[in-house]
Design a protein around this motif. Structure first.
Motif, short mmCIF file in Angstrom:
data_model
loop_
_atom_site.label_atom_id
_atom_site.label_comp_id
_atom_site.label_asym_id
_atom_site.label_seq_id
_atom_site.Cartn_x
_atom_site.Cartn_y
_atom_site.Cartn_z
N GLY A 1 1.21 -0.98 0.19
CA GLY A 1 -0.82 -0.18 0.00
C GLY A 1 0.80 1.33 0.12
N ASP A 2 0.37 2.09 0.98
CA ASP A 2 1.10 3.68 0.68
C ASP A 2 2.58 4.33 1.49
N GLY A 3 2.55 2.55 2.65
CA GLY A 3 3.83 2.71 3.12
C GLY A 3 4.77 3.41 2.89
N VAL A 4 6.11 3.77 3.33
CA VAL A 4 6.89 4.79 2.89
C VAL A 4 7.72 4.63 4.07
N THR A 5 7.72 3.88 5.80
CA THR A 5 8.67 3.64 6.43
C THR A 5 9.39 2.17 5.47
N TYR A 6 10.85 2.14 6.73
CA TYR A 6 11.76 0.25 5.49
C TYR A 6 10.65 -0.47 5.56
N ASN A 7 10.49 -1.55 5.07
CA ASN A 7 9.78 -2.36 5.07
C ASN A 7 10.48 -3.56 4.11
N PRO A 8 11.06 -4.05 4.79
CA PRO A 8 12.51 -5.42 3.33
C PRO A 8 11.29 -5.96 3.46
N GLN A 9 10.80 -6.75 2.33
CA GLN A 9 10.50 -7.64 1.73
C GLN A 9 11.04 -8.48 0.74
N CYS A 10 10.10 -9.53 0.32
CA CYS A 10 10.52 -10.26 -1.29
C CYS A 10 10.40 -9.86 -2.32
N LEU A 11 10.62 -10.26 -3.62
CA LEU A 11 9.38 -9.87 -4.49
C LEU A 11 8.68 -10.99 -4.78
N LYS A 12 7.75 -10.70 -4.69
CA LYS A 12 6.42 -11.90 -4.72
C LYS A 12 5.66 -11.26 -6.38
N ARG A 13 4.85 -12.53 -6.93
CA ARG A 13 3.92 -12.67 -7.80
C ARG A 13 2.79 -13.61 -7.32
N ASP A 14 1.72 -13.64 -8.62
CA ASP A 14 0.56 -13.78 -7.99
C ASP A 14 -0.13 -14.13 -9.15
N LEU A 15 0.65 -15.16 -10.31
CA LEU A 15 0.11 -14.91 -11.90
C LEU A 15 -1.31 -15.36 -11.99
N SER A 16 -1.86 -14.40 -13.20
CA SER A 16 -3.58 -15.04 -13.03
C SER A 16 -3.73 -15.38 -14.53
N PRO A 17 -2.93 -16.14 -15.19
CA PRO A 17 -3.26 -15.79 -16.55
C PRO A 17 -5.02 -16.36 -16.87
N TYR A 18 -5.68 -16.61 -16.57
CA TYR A 18 -6.42 -15.73 -17.27
C TYR A 18 -7.16 -14.53 -17.19
N PHE A 19 -6.63 -13.95 -15.61
CA PHE A 19 -7.39 -12.74 -16.01
C PHE A 19 -6.39 -11.65 -16.78
N ALA A 20 -4.73 -12.55 -17.53
CA ALA A 20 -3.90 -12.43 -18.51
C ALA A 20 -4.80 -12.71 -20.09
N ALA A 21 -5.37 -13.37 -19.89
CA ALA A 21 -5.95 -13.30 -21.26
C ALA A 21 -6.95 -12.48 -21.43
N ARG A 22 -7.76 -12.71 -20.72
CA ARG A 22 -9.06 -11.66 -21.03
C ARG A 22 -8.92 -10.20 -21.32
N TYR A 23 -7.86 -10.14 -20.07
CA TYR A 23 -7.70 -8.44 -20.99
C TYR A 23 -6.40 -7.73 -21.47
N LEU A 24 -5.00 -8.82 -21.84
CA LEU A 24 -3.87 -8.49 -22.68
C LEU A 24 -3.89 -9.18 -23.43
N GLY A 25 -5.84 -9.73 -24.61
CA GLY A 25 -5.66 -10.79 -25.93
C GLY A 25 -5.18 -9.14 -26.78
N MET A 26 -4.87 -9.77 -28.16
CA MET A 26 -5.25 -9.02 -29.10
C MET A 26 -6.64 -7.77 -29.14
#
Length: 364
Positions: A195-220
């Motif tokens: 969210g809008d937190g700007v104080t130091y909060n070390p984290q890993c890079l996370k991904r949560d792929l949704s192939p369904y959502f991508a196909a619905r809105y990123l297709g030609m």
């Protein structure tokens, strides 16, 4: 009496010498330097392995360069990369669902590109990700951008969420820390948010792929619907879509297709924490430039849309104009919408200087 030959010769030599001296003393105007040639942005999968590695090395560089943002207590703005994430957080509500959404992100992405080139010795251009090449849904997780060796790494392991959570992205498949690629195994690569937190909060890079959502809105098909809009106002609204998952556009398709519910790309505030953000927005910019080029003389000045978030009826303020100011914080000088309407201006009527190797076209 006629002058002597030697005297005449001497007079001619004196005259020639004086003319030469006058020429040296008053030189003509210097030729104007040629304007720089625009750099050319290319699709990620078309880059050679060495070009991909060069870009990823520059990303590693910006992740480690010290921040320029003035420090504040317990600041999470540690690196030059964080400078830009912080700027995006600070302006989230003032440049999404507005008329300047596309100009602001065009400039923001170009500033990132400039930092890579001027501070991290990158000699290429910002690559883009043509997500239309990675649909239908079965192809999406295998996109070259998610490659663990020559890309940005793939999905995180599946993390359960509360089924009643209204912010669960349909079709999400991950949510944990990325498991391969250059950003895997690093618990402090992200310093801001969620969210809008700007104080130091070390984290890993996370991904949560949704192939369904991508196909619905990123297709030609969705890309063509967007490209076919008749004016900037409707084009921009088609790109952003609405605030719900059922009314998304190509912008949300990329963010939620990659970030899902738990990944940084799905976080409206801290989405630039995932380096894929810049490839996604480069392609959104490519889509806008493709639309502009369909009627360039008119669309170089076609701008509209609300100044305030989702104020499409202009009840809180007016429309954005070419003189509307754009700021990306400490990382670059302020500019205006009019100064970023032409991507290949190269100092002549604009502040940008790049091109795309290929553009979208309207299909019959």
């Amino acid at each position: 009496m006629a002058p002597k030959t030697g005297t005449r010769t001497w007079a001619v030599l004196v005259l020639l010498f004086c003319n030469a001296a006058l020429s040296l003393a008053a030189p003509g105007p210097k030729p104007k330097p040629k304007p720089p040639k625009p750099i050319v942005r290319k699709e990620w999968r078309t880059l050679s392995p060495s070009q991909k590695q060069s870009y990823l090395s520059a990303v590693e560089c910006i992740l480690t360069l010290p921040s320029l943002t003035p420090p504040f207590p317990n600041t999470g703005v540690v690196s030059r990369y964080d400078d830009l994430v912080y700027t995006h957080i600070q302006q989230t509500y003032s440049m999404h669902f507005t008329g300047h959404f596309l100009p602001w992100h065009r400039y923001f992405t170009a500033v990132y590109e400039t930092i890579l080139r001027t501070e991290c010795n990158y000699t290429g251009a910002q690559p883009y990700w043509d997500w239309t090449l990675d649909t239908p849904a079965s192809q999406f997780p295998n996109s070259p951008v998610f490659d663990g060796d020559t890309g940005f790494g793939g999905n995180g392991p599946f993390v359960e969420t509360d089924p009643s959570n209204p912010f669960n992205v349909p079709g999400r498949t991950g949510g944990g820390c990325v498991e391969n690629g250059p950003f895997a195994g690093r618990d402090d690569i992200v310093h801001l948010g969620p969210g809008d937190g700007v104080t130091y909060n070390p984290q890993c890079l996370k991904r949560d792929l949704s192939p369904y959502f991508a196909a619905r809105y990123l297709g030609m098909n969705q890309t063509q619907v967007t490209l076919g809009q008749g004016d900037y106002g409707w084009f921009a609204r088609s790109v952003e879509g609405g605030p719900s998952f059922e009314a998304s556009g190509v912008h949300g398709g990329g963010h939620y297709g990659v970030g899902g519910t738990l990944g940084q790309m799905g976080d409206l505030f801290t989405s630039p924490a995932d380096p894929i953000f810049y490839l996604h927005h480069a392609n959104l910019d490519r889509l806008w430039w493709s639309w502009q080029k369909l009627n360039l003389s008119t669309r170089l000045t076609d701008i509209s849309g609300p100044i305030n978030l989702m104020d499409y009826e202009n009840t809180a303020g007016g429309n954005v104009t070419l003189s509307f100011p754009l700021s990306v914080g400490i990382s670059a000088a302020d500019t205006t919408v009019g100064d970023v309407m032409k991507i290949n201006a190269c100092g002549t009527g604009g502040v940008l200087c790049y091109e795309y190797d290929k553009l979208y076209t309207i299909r019959p």
